[in-house]
Scaffold this active site. Sequence first.
Site, short mmCIF file in Angstrom:
data_model
loop_
_atom_site.label_atom_id
_atom_site.label_comp_id
_atom_site.label_asym_id
_atom_site.label_seq_id
_atom_site.Cartn_x
_atom_site.Cartn_y
_atom_site.Cartn_z
N SER A 169 0.60 -1.16 -0.22
CA SER A 169 -0.07 -0.23 0.26
C SER A 169 0.88 1.13 -0.06
CB SER A 169 -0.56 -0.62 1.31
OG SER A 169 -1.87 1.07 0.91
N ASP A 228 -2.30 6.58 -3.96
CA ASP A 228 -1.34 5.02 -2.36
C ASP A 228 -0.88 4.50 -3.91
OD1 ASP A 228 -3.54 3.68 -2.47
OD2 ASP A 228 -2.88 3.52 -0.76
N ASP A 249 -1.29 1.37 -3.95
CA ASP A 249 -1.62 0.69 -4.85
C ASP A 249 -3.37 1.58 -5.02
OD1 ASP A 249 -2.88 0.99 -2.08
OD2 ASP A 249 -3.23 -1.45 -2.07
N ASP A 291 -6.06 2.04 -3.31
CA ASP A 291 -7.12 1.53 -2.66
C ASP A 291 -7.59 3.13 -1.30
OD1 ASP A 291 -5.68 1.43 -0.65
OD2 ASP A 291 -5.47 -0.73 0.06
#
Length: 450
Positions: free
Chosen positions: A102, A243, A245, A247
């Site tokens: 992440s 960010d 990834d 999400d």
Amino acid sequence: MKRRYFGTDGIRGQSNVFPMTPDLAMRVGIAAGTIFRRGNHRHRVVIGKDTRLSGYMLENAMVAGFTAAGLDAFILGPIPTPAVAMLTRSLRADLGVMISASHNPYEDNGIKLFGPDGYKLSDDIEAEIEDLLERDLNAQLAKSDDIGRAKRVDGVHDRYIEHAKRTLPRDVTLQGLRIAIDCANGAAYKVAPAVLWELGAEVVTIGNEPNGTNINLNCGSTSPVALQKKVDEVRADIGIALDGDADRVIIVDENGSIVDGDQLMAVIAESWAESQQLRGNGIVATVMSNLGLERFLDDKGLGLARTKVGDRYVVEHMRQHNYNVGGEQSGHIVLSDYGTTGDGLVAALQILAAVKRTGRTVSEVCRRFEPVPQLLRNVRISGGKPLEDIQVQKAIADAEAELARNGRLVIRPSGTEPLIRVMAEGDDRAQIERIVNELIGTISNVRTAA
């Protein structure tokens, strides 16, 4: 039962250091594959990742594990986490995997698992996987003629692009907007700018040159300074920071000011309530969301249900109580009408829809409430359980009594790092600072004595 591998968001750690090693990644593939290898159909798993240097290593290890367990592995390559959740369902897979840490630096990596419904696995299923990881997995290997096949799947980015575009209301176009977007040199570096451009916006992109080591490096939602500068430089109407990834999302308004997840949830809740799209007569957030958000919603006749920290717990509560908006102050925004997990790009599109429909600036749309002074500090720990100490418990009780109805106190261990997080908020900033400093001192003294 204490967990050895799974935290609040899957398994995470420094690459090539336990537990984030190729060996464990392969074993997770075997263990998870064993649990989801049910029924007589041909089983499959979809595997995505972000742009970290260690991603290909862990991807190969997980492909080996899943195919050894008898599942076909569909390899997606770099792609956002919400796309993996979506594709798990649309490709009728038994399991989805996202290899990502992440917002963490490139040295870290992680493994997030999704069930066939696209939702993150429950605590119980993760416990089953952990139990298998402690056993001899050779007994779980598929027979020689049942070993799975691996293949890279083309066109998955286009599927997600079309999905994201469909979440923008049909009566809205992004024409006339100049949008600066920071892709954090991460998983959305191709798809996010494409979505905005295809919807009509003028797009200025930064953080779209991943090299394996620059993911989240001085960019993205946890470091929006570069985006703030770009918004000012090109006179953008809005800045969108994702960010690694994709999400989570943070917005930068036309003046360069940061808009966090609490404000974004307020905008979406108010907009959806007006259009009668909002379900549950409120939203779901965590204990870390600002008291100002709660007061704003209350003034609108809407409720705020709080959960412990972690978007998975937000989603669980949303599912149990029929909410369709939830999220975290950090920018995880979950809109269950459009997906099963946080989706930074889709959340940003709902903000853009509100901007276009009202004809107001981003700063006017996104400043829905005045945040209550809030202070969050961390105490690093190396062992022990300082929160179980009598002195610490007394200090916490005294602080809660002092704040009473004029504020809140949240003290919790981090789910991803060896930290104790201390957060206090209230109308009196000086009081909040004093309370947090006193608690930090008490916890630190106990930690040192231990």
